[in-house]
Design a protein around this motif. Structure first.
Motif, PDB file in Angstrom:
ATOM      1  N   GLN A   9       0.824  -1.203   0.000  1.00 22.71           N
ATOM      2  CA  GLN A   9       0.000   0.000   0.000  1.00 22.71           C
ATOM      3  C   GLN A   9       0.865   1.263   0.000  1.00 22.71           C
ATOM      4  N   ILE A  10       1.953   1.253   0.784  1.00 18.68           N
ATOM      5  CA  ILE A  10       2.852   2.406   0.817  1.00 18.68           C
ATOM      6  C   ILE A  10       3.480   2.622  -0.558  1.00 18.68           C
ATOM      7  N   LEU A  11       3.959   1.555  -1.166  1.00 22.52           N
ATOM      8  CA  LEU A  11       4.577   1.675  -2.491  1.00 22.52           C
ATOM      9  C   LEU A  11       3.552   2.078  -3.551  1.00 22.52           C
ATOM     10  N   ARG A  12       2.357   1.506  -3.472  1.00 24.74           N
ATOM     11  CA  ARG A  12       1.326   1.821  -4.455  1.00 24.74           C
ATOM     12  C   ARG A  12       0.921   3.289  -4.363  1.00 24.74           C
ATOM     13  N   LEU A  13       0.926   3.842  -3.160  1.00 25.44           N
ATOM     14  CA  LEU A  13       0.627   5.258  -2.990  1.00 25.44           C
ATOM     15  C   LEU A  13       1.815   6.134  -3.362  1.00 25.44           C
ATOM     16  N   ALA A  14       3.018   5.725  -2.908  1.00 29.62           N
ATOM     17  CA  ALA A  14       4.196   6.590  -3.018  1.00 29.62           C
ATOM     18  C   ALA A  14       4.700   6.740  -4.445  1.00 29.62           C
ATOM     19  N   LEU A  15       4.751   5.655  -5.192  1.00 29.48           N
ATOM     20  CA  LEU A  15       5.359   5.718  -6.518  1.00 29.48           C
ATOM     21  C   LEU A  15       4.644   6.703  -7.453  1.00 29.48           C
ATOM     22  N   PRO A  16       3.310   6.682  -7.534  1.00 30.63           N
ATOM     23  CA  PRO A  16       2.654   7.693  -8.381  1.00 30.63           C
ATOM     24  C   PRO A  16       2.828   9.118  -7.851  1.00 30.63           C
ATOM     25  N   ILE A  17       2.840   9.290  -6.521  1.00 30.96           N
ATOM     26  CA  ILE A  17       3.041  10.626  -5.955  1.00 30.96           C
ATOM     27  C   ILE A  17       4.435  11.126  -6.286  1.00 30.96           C
ATOM     28  N   MET A  18       5.426  10.243  -6.178  1.00 23.15           N
ATOM     29  CA  MET A  18       6.783  10.607  -6.584  1.00 23.15           C
ATOM     30  C   MET A  18       6.803  10.989  -8.058  1.00 23.15           C
ATOM     31  N   GLY A  19       6.128  10.195  -8.866  1.00 22.08           N
ATOM     32  CA  GLY A  19       6.075  10.491 -10.289  1.00 22.08           C
ATOM     33  C   GLY A  19       5.437  11.840 -10.562  1.00 22.08           C
ATOM     34  N   THR A  20       4.360  12.148  -9.824  1.00 21.76           N
ATOM     35  CA  THR A  20       3.699  13.441  -9.981  1.00 21.76           C
ATOM     36  C   THR A  20       4.632  14.582  -9.596  1.00 21.76           C
ATOM     37  N   SER A  21       5.384  14.405  -8.497  1.00 26.56           N
ATOM     38  CA  SER A  21       6.331  15.431  -8.061  1.00 26.56           C
ATOM     39  C   SER A  21       7.416  15.651  -9.111  1.00 26.56           C
ATOM     40  N   PHE A  22       7.914  14.553  -9.679  1.00 31.60           N
ATOM     41  CA  PHE A  22       8.939  14.674 -10.714  1.00 31.60           C
ATOM     42  C   PHE A  22       8.375  15.360 -11.961  1.00 31.60           C
ATOM     43  N   VAL A  23       7.139  15.064 -12.275  1.00 31.73           N
ATOM     44  CA  VAL A  23       6.519  15.702 -13.438  1.00 31.73           C
ATOM     45  C   VAL A  23       6.414  17.209 -13.221  1.00 31.73           C
ATOM     46  N   GLN A  24       5.953  17.606 -12.029  1.00 32.84           N
ATOM     47  CA  GLN A  24       5.826  19.028 -11.732  1.00 32.84           C
ATOM     48  C   GLN A  24       7.186  19.711 -11.724  1.00 32.84           C
ATOM     49  N   MET A  25       8.200  19.037 -11.178  1.00 37.16           N
ATOM     50  CA  MET A  25       9.548  19.580 -11.199  1.00 37.16           C
ATOM     51  C   MET A  25      10.066  19.688 -12.623  1.00 37.16           C
ATOM     52  N   ALA A  26       9.679  18.736 -13.436  1.00 34.68           N
ATOM     53  CA  ALA A  26      10.207  18.668 -14.799  1.00 34.68           C
ATOM     54  C   ALA A  26       9.726  19.805 -15.682  1.00 34.68           C
ATOM     55  N   TYR A  27       8.624  20.473 -15.305  1.00 38.64           N
ATOM     56  CA  TYR A  27       8.182  21.624 -16.089  1.00 38.64           C
ATOM     57  C   TYR A  27       9.299  22.672 -16.151  1.00 38.64           C
ATOM     58  N   ASN A  28       9.770  23.093 -14.972  1.00 35.55           N
ATOM     59  CA  ASN A  28      10.855  24.083 -14.934  1.00 35.55           C
ATOM     60  C   ASN A  28      12.156  23.487 -15.425  1.00 35.55           C
ATOM     61  N   PHE A  29      12.400  22.211 -15.088  1.00 35.97           N
ATOM     62  CA  PHE A  29      13.640  21.555 -15.499  1.00 35.97           C
ATOM     63  C   PHE A  29      13.728  21.480 -17.025  1.00 35.97           C
ATOM     64  N   THR A  30      12.609  21.146 -17.663  1.00 37.25           N
ATOM     65  CA  THR A  30      12.584  21.070 -19.126  1.00 37.25           C
ATOM     66  C   THR A  30      12.847  22.430 -19.748  1.00 37.25           C
ATOM     67  N   ASP A  31      12.202  23.462 -19.172  1.00 34.70           N
ATOM     68  CA  ASP A  31      12.441  24.819 -19.666  1.00 34.70           C
ATOM     69  C   ASP A  31      13.921  25.175 -19.572  1.00 34.70           C
ATOM     70  N   MET A  32      14.523  24.900 -18.411  1.00 38.12           N
ATOM     71  CA  MET A  32      15.925  25.270 -18.214  1.00 38.12           C
ATOM     72  C   MET A  32      16.860  24.436 -19.078  1.00 38.12           C
ATOM     73  N   ALA A  33      16.504  23.162 -19.290  1.00 37.98           N
ATOM     74  CA  ALA A  33      17.356  22.309 -20.116  1.00 37.98           C
ATOM     75  C   ALA A  33      17.422  22.825 -21.556  1.00 37.98           C
ATOM     76  N   TRP A  34      16.270  23.252 -22.094  1.00 40.79           N
ATOM     77  CA  TRP A  34      16.265  23.796 -23.458  1.00 40.79           C
ATOM     78  C   TRP A  34      16.906  25.179 -23.496  1.00 40.79           C
ATOM     79  N   LEU A  35      16.588  26.005 -22.515  1.00 37.41           N
ATOM     80  CA  LEU A  35      17.145  27.349 -22.494  1.00 37.41           C
ATOM     81  C   LEU A  35      18.639  27.351 -22.194  1.00 37.41           C
ATOM     82  N   GLY A  36      19.119  26.238 -21.575  1.00 37.12           N
ATOM     83  CA  GLY A  36      20.553  26.128 -21.339  1.00 37.12           C
ATOM     84  C   GLY A  36      21.344  26.174 -22.627  1.00 37.12           C
TER      85      GLY A  36
END
Length: 454
Positions: free
Chosen positions: A17-44
């Motif tokens: 149950q912990i893994l089933r809850l945590a893995l998608p939440i981690m994925g969501t956090s990475f996705v939200q982080m990736a918005y700015n990360f993607t912008d900076m990677a291209w703008l780099g």
């Protein structure tokens, strides 16, 4: 009735149950982080000045997302407690209040950014050309704040219901759209920094629309709860009591980071700013991992605390610490020994990635204790006791400023800020453990209340 089956977390295999809850939440956090990360990677590819411009706005968006945790945490805990007690009607009322409050707060914040941008960007004292790029980017992404806040509240509602995989899938689709639009707008149409902002705004509005469709047409979660209600004192008051300490610590964290950005700008110019902002995005890899487990633990604890099942809570905490330790060790190895190589993926400019490698190496020493602090926060949050972990985090984060100033005065230069961040993270991890005996007593007492009423 809801067309999607709510998940029971008060019985069954705890590890799964912990893994089933945590893995998608981690994925969501990475996705939200990736918005700015993607912008900076291209703008780099345009240069470190463009990275610095987007980076300072990313800190402002971080401040905004910190404020949105009022309703994210409020949703996860209030809905988790309601469903743990078996009250779907109460969960529906809390869902409506969280969404209504998130739309109101985000609209006010967007207006502030649009009307007073220099008040926020002036903190960094950037070169005029960097400041102009940051201003253009900020004006665009600020328009998307209501979409972002509402989507955050929707994610918290799904998480509180034990359905964390749905926010991950929705946000992942938004990221995919953003990744397609970034190179097209930045390079194909020659929009530069503004193109990155347009791509982000388009993706955020798409995510909002997809959440609305799923909630109203596909999932019909909590019997299609209303998005707009007049907040009452009881429900909104409890949401604020639970979510405000979390939002305060995250918001203050962002403000402190902006202050450190001022010191970094003085010590290292735009290279220092690019190092701080990009390095923070890279370090968020381990931060988001531990945050995913922390949020999963908070949801799990909320259900079982309301159901008076203390033994399941303690077991879940031990499993969470085990998983976080594994990722913490991996993060330490990567940052300490491969910092230059990791940073160069985002910013290929030699001066920038050499500076970034030093940042990651120093930050790598604190990864285990940082993850201990964040994971333990979930245990407190799930019992609706958010003040103590917030106080620990606020105190540790405030320490960074005088500590950085002392080290600068001793001649450590730009590295002073990196060491201040790393040392304070270690101290916070140690300090939060001191509150565990008190919380353990409260959980055991809550469990005894149920036994005496049976």
């Amino acid at each position: 009735m809801s067309s999607i089956r709510l998940q029971s977390l008060t019985q069954g295999d705890i590890r799964k149950q912990i893994l089933r809850l945590a893995l998608p939440i981690m994925g969501t956090s990475f996705v939200q982080m990736a918005y700015n990360f993607t912008d900076m990677a291209w703008l780099g590819r345009l240069g470190s000045k463009s990275v610095a411009a987007v980076g300072v706005v990313a800190v402002l968006m971080w401040l905004s997302s910190s404020i949105s945790t009022i309703n994210k945490t409020g949703s996860e805990v209030t809905i988790g407690h309601s469903l743990g007690r078996g009250s779907t009607d109460e969960a529906r009322r809390y869902a409506s209040h969280n969404v209504s409050m998130s739309l109101l707060i985000s609209s006010v914040l967007a207006i502030l950014f649009l009307l007073l941008p220099s008040l926020f960007l002036g903190i960094y004292e950037l070169e005029s050309d960097v400041s102009a790029q940051a201003l253009a980017y900020l004006r665009i992404v600020a328009c998307g704040l209501p979409f972002t806040f509402a989507a955050t509240a929707f994610s918290g509602i799904y998480n509180g219901a034990g359905l964390s995989s749905i926010p991950f899938r929705v946000n992942a689709l938004g990221l995919a759209l953003n990744m397609i639009l970034d190179p097209l707008l930045i390079f194909g149409l020659g929009c530069g920094t503004a193109g990155a902002g347009i791509a982000t705004l388009t993706a955020q509005s798409f995510v909002f629309g997809l959440f609305v469709y799923r909630l109203k047409k596909q999932d019909k979660l909590l019997d299609c709860f209303a998005f707009f209600v007049r907040p009452d004192r009881i429900h909104s008051g409890r949401i604020i009591r639970i979510g405000l300490p979390v939002a305060a610590l995250n918001s203050l964290f962002a403000v402190i980071n902006m202050t450190l950005g001022r010191l970094v700008s003085e010590q290292g110019g735009h290279i220092g700013v690019a190092t701080l902002t990009t390095g923070g995005q890279l370090e968020a890899i381990t931060w988001n991992t531990s945050q995913g487990f922390s949020t999963a633990l908070a949801t799990f604890v909320a259900h079982n605390y309301a159901a008076h099942k203390g033994k399941r809570i303690f077991s879940a905490y031990r499993y969470t610490l085990l998983y976080c330790s594994i990722f913490g060790i991996l993060g330490t190895v990567l940052f300490v020994f491969f910092g230059n190589e990791i940073f160069r993926v985002v910013v290929p400019e030699k001066e920038a990635y050499l500076s970034g490698g030093i940042y990651l190496r120093i930050g790598g020493y604190s990864q285990l204790l940082m993850m201990l602090e964040i994971a333990t926060q979930g245990l407190f949050y799930g019992t609706a006791r958010t003040v103590f972990p917030a106080a620990i985090s606020i105190g540790g984060n405030l320490l960074r400023i005088p500590l950085a100033l002392i080290l600068i005065g001793m001649g450590f230069g730009l590295e002073s800020v990196w060491w201040a961040i790393s040392i304070s993270s270690m101290l916070k991890g140690i300090a939060i453990v001191c509150g565990l005996p008190y919380l353990n007593k409260r959980i055991k007492r809550n469990n005894q209340i149920q036994l005496t009423t049976q």
